[in-house]
Design a protein around this motif. Sequence first.
Motif, PDB file in Angstrom:
ATOM      1  N   ILE A  88      17.286  62.391  41.664  1.00  0.00           N
ATOM      2  CA  ILE A  88      15.861  62.157  41.934  1.00  0.00           C
ATOM      3  C   ILE A  88      15.337  60.940  41.181  1.00  0.00           C
ATOM      4  O   ILE A  88      14.389  60.289  41.630  1.00  0.00           O
ATOM      5  N   PHE A  89      15.947  60.609  40.039  1.00  0.00           N
ATOM      6  CA  PHE A  89      15.518  59.446  39.276  1.00  0.00           C
ATOM      7  C   PHE A  89      16.143  58.144  39.789  1.00  0.00           C
ATOM      8  O   PHE A  89      15.545  57.083  39.673  1.00  0.00           O
ATOM      9  N   TRP A  90      17.374  58.236  40.343  1.00  0.00           N
ATOM     10  CA  TRP A  90      18.110  57.006  40.606  1.00  0.00           C
ATOM     11  C   TRP A  90      19.004  57.037  41.853  1.00  0.00           C
ATOM     12  O   TRP A  90      19.001  56.101  42.664  1.00  0.00           O
ATOM     13  N   GLY A  91      19.772  58.106  42.015  1.00  0.00           N
ATOM     14  CA  GLY A  91      20.804  58.131  43.053  1.00  0.00           C
ATOM     15  C   GLY A  91      20.308  57.834  44.456  1.00  0.00           C
ATOM     16  O   GLY A  91      20.987  57.157  45.237  1.00  0.00           O
ATOM     17  N   MET A  92      19.108  58.308  44.791  1.00  0.00           N
ATOM     18  CA  MET A  92      18.591  58.103  46.146  1.00  0.00           C
ATOM     19  C   MET A  92      18.218  56.648  46.421  1.00  0.00           C
ATOM     20  O   MET A  92      18.073  56.244  47.578  1.00  0.00           O
ATOM     21  N   LEU A  93      18.102  55.836  45.373  1.00  0.00           N
ATOM     22  CA  LEU A  93      17.751  54.423  45.562  1.00  0.00           C
ATOM     23  C   LEU A  93      18.897  53.625  46.179  1.00  0.00           C
ATOM     24  O   LEU A  93      18.681  52.519  46.675  1.00  0.00           O
ATOM     25  N   TYR A  94      20.108  54.177  46.145  1.00  0.00           N
ATOM     26  CA  TYR A  94      21.229  53.492  46.796  1.00  0.00           C
ATOM     27  C   TYR A  94      21.054  53.435  48.312  1.00  0.00           C
ATOM     28  O   TYR A  94      21.754  52.675  48.990  1.00  0.00           O
ATOM     29  N   PHE A  95      20.115  54.217  48.838  1.00  0.00           N
ATOM     30  CA  PHE A  95      19.942  54.290  50.286  1.00  0.00           C
ATOM     31  C   PHE A  95      18.688  53.547  50.754  1.00  0.00           C
ATOM     32  O   PHE A  95      18.226  53.735  51.873  1.00  0.00           O
ATOM     33  N   GLN A  96      18.136  52.692  49.867  1.00  0.00           N
ATOM     34  CA  GLN A  96      17.026  51.833  50.275  1.00  0.00           C
ATOM     35  C   GLN A  96      17.494  50.851  51.355  1.00  0.00           C
ATOM     36  O   GLN A  96      18.688  50.583  51.505  1.00  0.00           O
ATOM     37  N   THR A  97      16.536  50.270  52.060  1.00  0.00           N
ATOM     38  CA  THR A  97      16.868  49.246  53.051  1.00  0.00           C
ATOM     39  C   THR A  97      17.579  48.095  52.354  1.00  0.00           C
ATOM     40  O   THR A  97      17.069  47.538  51.378  1.00  0.00           O
ATOM     41  N   PRO A  98      18.776  47.719  52.803  1.00  0.00           N
ATOM     42  CA  PRO A  98      19.531  46.646  52.136  1.00  0.00           C
ATOM     43  C   PRO A  98      18.770  45.321  52.145  1.00  0.00           C
ATOM     44  O   PRO A  98      18.083  44.986  53.125  1.00  0.00           O
ATOM     45  N   LEU A  99      18.899  44.557  51.066  1.00  0.00           N
ATOM     46  CA  LEU A  99      18.217  43.265  50.974  1.00  0.00           C
ATOM     47  C   LEU A  99      18.682  42.291  52.059  1.00  0.00           C
ATOM     48  O   LEU A  99      17.930  41.399  52.458  1.00  0.00           O
ATOM     49  N   ILE A 100      19.912  42.461  52.513  1.00  0.00           N
ATOM     50  CA  ILE A 100      20.457  41.512  53.481  1.00  0.00           C
ATOM     51  C   ILE A 100      19.664  41.503  54.783  1.00  0.00           C
ATOM     52  O   ILE A 100      19.625  40.503  55.500  1.00  0.00           O
ATOM     53  N   THR A 101      18.985  42.613  55.075  1.00  0.00           N
ATOM     54  CA  THR A 101      18.187  42.684  56.305  1.00  0.00           C
ATOM     55  C   THR A 101      16.918  41.830  56.193  1.00  0.00           C
ATOM     56  O   THR A 101      16.260  41.571  57.211  1.00  0.00           O
ATOM     57  N   LYS A 102      16.567  41.408  54.971  1.00  0.00           N
ATOM     58  CA  LYS A 102      15.366  40.607  54.762  1.00  0.00           C
ATOM     59  C   LYS A 102      15.660  39.104  54.765  1.00  0.00           C
ATOM     60  O   LYS A 102      14.758  38.293  54.559  1.00  0.00           O
ATOM     61  N   LEU A 103      16.928  38.764  54.978  1.00  0.00           N
ATOM     62  CA  LEU A 103      17.347  37.368  54.971  1.00  0.00           C
ATOM     63  C   LEU A 103      17.884  36.985  56.343  1.00  0.00           C
ATOM     64  O   LEU A 103      18.405  37.834  57.073  1.00  0.00           O
ATOM     65  N   PRO A 104      17.775  35.714  56.717  1.00  0.00           N
ATOM     66  CA  PRO A 104      18.205  35.294  58.054  1.00  0.00           C
ATOM     67  C   PRO A 104      19.712  35.419  58.232  1.00  0.00           C
ATOM     68  O   PRO A 104      20.474  35.215  57.280  1.00  0.00           O
ATOM     69  N   GLU A 105      20.129  35.734  59.434  1.00  0.00           N
ATOM     70  CA  GLU A 105      21.554  35.792  59.730  1.00  0.00           C
ATOM     71  C   GLU A 105      22.112  34.374  59.794  1.00  0.00           C
ATOM     72  O   GLU A 105      21.484  33.464  60.325  1.00  0.00           O
ATOM     73  N   THR A 106      23.285  34.216  59.223  1.00  0.00           N
ATOM     74  CA  THR A 106      23.984  32.930  59.285  1.00  0.00           C
ATOM     75  C   THR A 106      25.457  33.178  59.086  1.00  0.00           C
ATOM     76  O   THR A 106      25.852  34.164  58.451  1.00  0.00           O
ATOM     77  N   GLU A 107      26.276  32.313  59.620  1.00  0.00           N
ATOM     78  CA  GLU A 107      27.718  32.471  59.470  1.00  0.00           C
ATOM     79  C   GLU A 107      28.125  32.083  58.050  1.00  0.00           C
ATOM     80  O   GLU A 107      27.756  31.013  57.554  1.00  0.00           O
ATOM     81  N   ILE A 108      28.868  32.961  57.400  1.00  0.00           N
ATOM     82  CA  ILE A 108      29.284  32.718  56.014  1.00  0.00           C
ATOM     83  C   ILE A 108      30.642  32.014  56.050  1.00  0.00           C
ATOM     84  O   ILE A 108      31.693  32.641  55.930  1.00  0.00           O
ATOM     85  N   THR A 109      30.623  30.713  56.230  1.00  0.00           N
ATOM     86  CA  THR A 109      31.863  29.949  56.398  1.00  0.00           C
ATOM     87  C   THR A 109      32.418  29.507  55.045  1.00  0.00           C
ATOM     88  O   THR A 109      31.699  29.439  54.040  1.00  0.00           O
ATOM     89  N   ILE A 110      33.697  29.164  55.037  1.00  0.00           N
ATOM     90  CA  ILE A 110      34.333  28.656  53.837  1.00  0.00           C
ATOM     91  C   ILE A 110      33.716  27.332  53.429  1.00  0.00           C
ATOM     92  O   ILE A 110      33.557  27.046  52.224  1.00  0.00           O
ATOM     93  N   ASP A 111      33.313  26.516  54.393  1.00  0.00           N
ATOM     94  CA  ASP A 111      32.709  25.215  54.073  1.00  0.00           C
ATOM     95  C   ASP A 111      31.368  25.392  53.367  1.00  0.00           C
ATOM     96  O   ASP A 111      31.043  24.638  52.437  1.00  0.00           O
ATOM     97  N   LYS A 112      30.579  26.361  53.803  1.00  0.00           N
ATOM     98  CA  LYS A 112      29.293  26.623  53.141  1.00  0.00           C
ATOM     99  C   LYS A 112      29.510  27.087  51.704  1.00  0.00           C
ATOM    100  O   LYS A 112      28.789  26.682  50.787  1.00  0.00           O
ATOM    101  N   ARG A 113      30.493  27.942  51.517  1.00  0.00           N
ATOM    102  CA  ARG A 113      30.769  28.447  50.168  1.00  0.00           C
ATOM    103  C   ARG A 113      31.295  27.333  49.262  1.00  0.00           C
ATOM    104  O   ARG A 113      30.936  27.249  48.084  1.00  0.00           O
TER     105      ARG A 113
END
Length: 335
Positions: A88-113
């Motif tokens: 109740i203090f912490w464990g349920m927070l693992y199921f929050q909406t992932p941050l990745i959904t708040k960022l634009p989709e883009t291809e994670i290429t080796i060149d970008k990295r």
Amino acid sequence: MVVQIILFYILSKIQTAVSFFENFFEFQKRVHLILFAWIPFSIGDIIYVLAGIYVLILFFKTFKKRTRNCALLRMLILVDLFYFIYQIFWGMLYFQTPLITKLPETEITIDKRKSLALEYLQKAKATRELVREDQNGVFILNDIAAVQNEILKNQNKLPAFITDKKSYNVNSFKSSLFSELMSFTGILGYYNPFTAEAQYNNNLPSSYLPFTISHESSHQMGFAREQEANFVGYLIGVYSQNTDLRYSTEYFTLKSLLNSIVQDDEEFVKFVLDNYSEGMKRDRLHEKQFVMQHQGLMTDFFGFTNNLFLKSNQQEGTVTYSYFVDLLVRYKSLK
């Protein structure tokens, strides 16, 4: 215990329930900060020690026929209680909406990295020139209190589209009472959900320490997933006016990018390592020496158990950096 596991599993699938626990986290955190932040040592660690002693006493009582059943029952009640409070203090927070959904989709290429790795190589080299060194030419943290205050200040500057979580500007960063032991486990820090204290290993090399505290402060804000805490820690530190915090953050980001690239292009990683500044090379050697001095069975054991824990909470294991790098690449695509 089984009933609790089933109950929390069902609740984790209901967004309204998860939102309730997010709001409850803010309430209990505020109470815990009032109760414990002003105490100069870790109350959470004291609780762990006392609980461990009590469990040990009960364990020995199980060898006596007269006290066995009572001891087993008390151990079961204690485990159930800790599990319930943890969830109740912490464990349920693992199921929050992932941050990745708040960022634009883009291809994670080796060149970008690779491009980002070269960018953070130059940033880290430049910032490294601004920090203090010890007599061996290794980066040494100038003022840990200043770093902690900078982290608290920068928590309030996080982008609104990333989070609306609140920072109460209360310093509850504490050196763990188990720092010496932690050095042999590979654990850099941890968040104590029972007291809202952000714990860190104060024996860490200075290159680790500021970002570790920033990472734990992200947990303290309510970001449960490890790699999301890394990303929020990055946002807190990468634009910082405090050069110690900024260097530690840039250096962590560079290492994470290189770890994500090494299997695809080992020669590129070698090229970047060769182009570290002399100061960065000394910091890297100091880190490697610290790890070598504290390797052993405990490192393997805690690495294994932490890996299981992360995967049981819908996270990647300890050896992968890809989710943090995905978040970073998506965030940088906004620029």
